[in-house]
Design an enzyme around this catalytic site. Sequence first.
Site, mmCIF file in Angstrom:
data_model
loop_
_atom_site.group_PDB
_atom_site.id
_atom_site.type_symbol
_atom_site.label_atom_id
_atom_site.label_comp_id
_atom_site.label_asym_id
_atom_site.label_seq_id
_atom_site.Cartn_x
_atom_site.Cartn_y
_atom_site.Cartn_z
ATOM 1 N N ASP A 1 7.139 7.781 8.853
ATOM 2 C CA ASP A 1 7.092 7.327 7.473
ATOM 3 C C ASP A 1 5.722 6.778 7.098
ATOM 4 O O ASP A 1 4.973 6.308 7.951
ATOM 5 C CB ASP A 1 8.144 6.235 7.240
ATOM 6 C CG ASP A 1 9.548 6.735 7.477
ATOM 7 O OD1 ASP A 1 9.837 7.887 7.122
ATOM 8 O OD2 ASP A 1 10.353 5.958 8.019
ATOM 9 N N ARG A 2 5.448 6.807 5.823
ATOM 10 C CA ARG A 2 4.170 6.322 5.300
ATOM 11 C C ARG A 2 3.893 4.878 5.717
ATOM 12 O O ARG A 2 2.763 4.511 6.012
ATOM 13 C CB ARG A 2 4.210 6.441 3.772
ATOM 14 C CG ARG A 2 2.959 6.044 3.074
ATOM 15 C CD ARG A 2 3.094 6.359 1.596
ATOM 16 N NE ARG A 2 2.152 5.578 0.844
ATOM 17 C CZ ARG A 2 2.255 5.340 -0.446
ATOM 18 N NH1 ARG A 2 3.265 5.838 -1.134
ATOM 19 N NH2 ARG A 2 1.366 4.621 -1.071
#
Length: 178
Positions: free
Chosen positions: A39-40
């Site tokens: 995930d970012r």
Amino acid sequence: MIIFNKPFDVLVQFTDDSGRKTLKDYIPIPDIYAAGRLDRDSEGLLVLTNDGQLQAKLTQPSKKTGKIYYAQVEGIPTATALAQFREGLTLKDGKTLPAYIEIVEQPSWVWERVPPIRERQSIPVTWVKITLFEGKNRQVRRMTAHIGYPTLRLIRFSMGDITLDNLSSGEWKEINFV
């Protein structure tokens, strides 16, 4: 194969119409793809390859490839909460496979995050080491929240025998993997 220490706030793709940081800002090699997602707002090991068999070996739950994460969580997890985690949890998208979790000291190799995590003076934080054998969407974060200890920072350290290998945040290198 490329290993990359993905910084916080970088998308695991090579393009973005919104102008956010992507893999292209760090890795100038075409025609490689991430083996799994990160995930970012997560950091750490990302494996990039054009080998579909390797990608499957690293990411398919049936292959039982362990992925080790270090998570900084809010609060101090109880033995009961850790036991629930180890048994597998029922989340909205189904039951997770049993996962290993233990409380650890902050690893010495952990770098400063930019920006730093939010801290509350009245709530302690704890580092946990987690081993998963699957990779559902935002699984570690959902699992720690489910047992009452939200993840503040998440770093993937390894996928099977592949580790961060002392890469600094934002660094990458090509490796041979048999």
